[in-house]
Design a protein around this motif. Structure first.
Motif, PDB file in Angstrom:
ATOM      1  N   TYR A 155       6.633  -6.433   6.231  1.00 43.95           N
ATOM      2  CA  TYR A 155       5.926  -6.696   4.971  1.00 43.95           C
ATOM      3  C   TYR A 155       5.489  -8.160   4.887  1.00 43.95           C
ATOM      4  O   TYR A 155       4.412  -8.473   4.391  1.00 43.95           O
ATOM      5  N   LEU A 199       1.545   4.623   9.861  1.00 43.63           N
ATOM      6  CA  LEU A 199       1.661   4.242   8.452  1.00 43.63           C
ATOM      7  C   LEU A 199       1.775   2.718   8.279  1.00 43.63           C
ATOM      8  O   LEU A 199       1.370   2.196   7.235  1.00 43.63           O
ATOM      9  N   THR A 246       0.829  -1.207   0.000  1.00 39.61           N
ATOM     10  CA  THR A 246       0.000   0.000   0.000  1.00 39.61           C
ATOM     11  C   THR A 246       0.863   1.256   0.000  1.00 39.61           C
ATOM     12  O   THR A 246       2.060   1.213   0.316  1.00 39.61           O
ATOM     13  N   THR A 247       0.234   2.358  -0.326  1.00 39.05           N
ATOM     14  CA  THR A 247       0.941   3.638  -0.338  1.00 39.05           C
ATOM     15  C   THR A 247       1.419   4.012   1.057  1.00 39.05           C
ATOM     16  O   THR A 247       2.543   4.503   1.215  1.00 39.05           O
ATOM     17  N   SER A 248       0.591   3.766   2.079  1.00 36.57           N
ATOM     18  CA  SER A 248       0.997   4.119   3.440  1.00 36.57           C
ATOM     19  C   SER A 248       2.195   3.278   3.879  1.00 36.57           C
ATOM     20  O   SER A 248       3.092   3.785   4.562  1.00 36.57           O
ATOM     21  N   LEU A 263       4.516   2.100   1.885  1.00 33.62           N
ATOM     22  CA  LEU A 263       5.662   2.628   1.153  1.00 33.62           C
ATOM     23  C   LEU A 263       6.174   3.918   1.792  1.00 33.62           C
ATOM     24  O   LEU A 263       7.384   4.095   1.972  1.00 33.62           O
ATOM     25  N   ILE A 264       5.269   4.807   2.172  1.00 37.70           N
ATOM     26  CA  ILE A 264       5.668   6.061   2.830  1.00 37.70           C
ATOM     27  C   ILE A 264       6.307   5.757   4.183  1.00 37.70           C
ATOM     28  O   ILE A 264       7.322   6.360   4.551  1.00 37.70           O
TER      29      ILE A 264
END
Length: 106
Positions: free
Chosen positions: A55, A104, A2-4, A6-7
């Motif tokens: 992950y 995140l 997800t984007t969160s 990755l951030i």
């Protein structure tokens, strides 16, 4: 991914990398005790590597929390060694970054 996530990974890379760099600089300068500089380096390495483990298994989030708390305690101790006091603004910023990282990854 997800984007969160990755951030969060980007934040942990920056935060962990800067912690390792700080520990290495202080180890060389000998401004803080040896064990404290090594704790910064190892804690930063833990923070740096844990997103990859998280992950695959979210149970490693507890290890990330442990490393973040360890870094905060070490930073407080180092503040006493370097300046004789706690810099509240510095620790508020560190706490905010740590909280953002955790959110995140959730």
């Amino acid at each position: 991914m997800t984007t969160s996530f990755l951030i969060g990974t980007i934040f942990t890379i920056i935060y962990g990398g800067l912690s390792i760099l700080s520990g290495a600089i202080e180890l060389r300068a000998r401004n803080i005790p040896f064990w404290s500089a090594i704790t910064l380096i190892l804690g930063g390495a833990g923070i740096l590597g844990l997103p990859y483990l998280i992950y695959f298994n979210s149970k490693y989030l507890l290890a990330l929390i442990f490393c973040l708390v360890l870094m905060h305690v070490t930073a407080i101790v180092n503040g006493f060694y370097l300046h004789g006091k706690i810099n509240k603004k510095h620790h508020l910023i560190r706490f905010t970054i740590s909280f953002m990282i955790l959110v995140l990854f959730l």
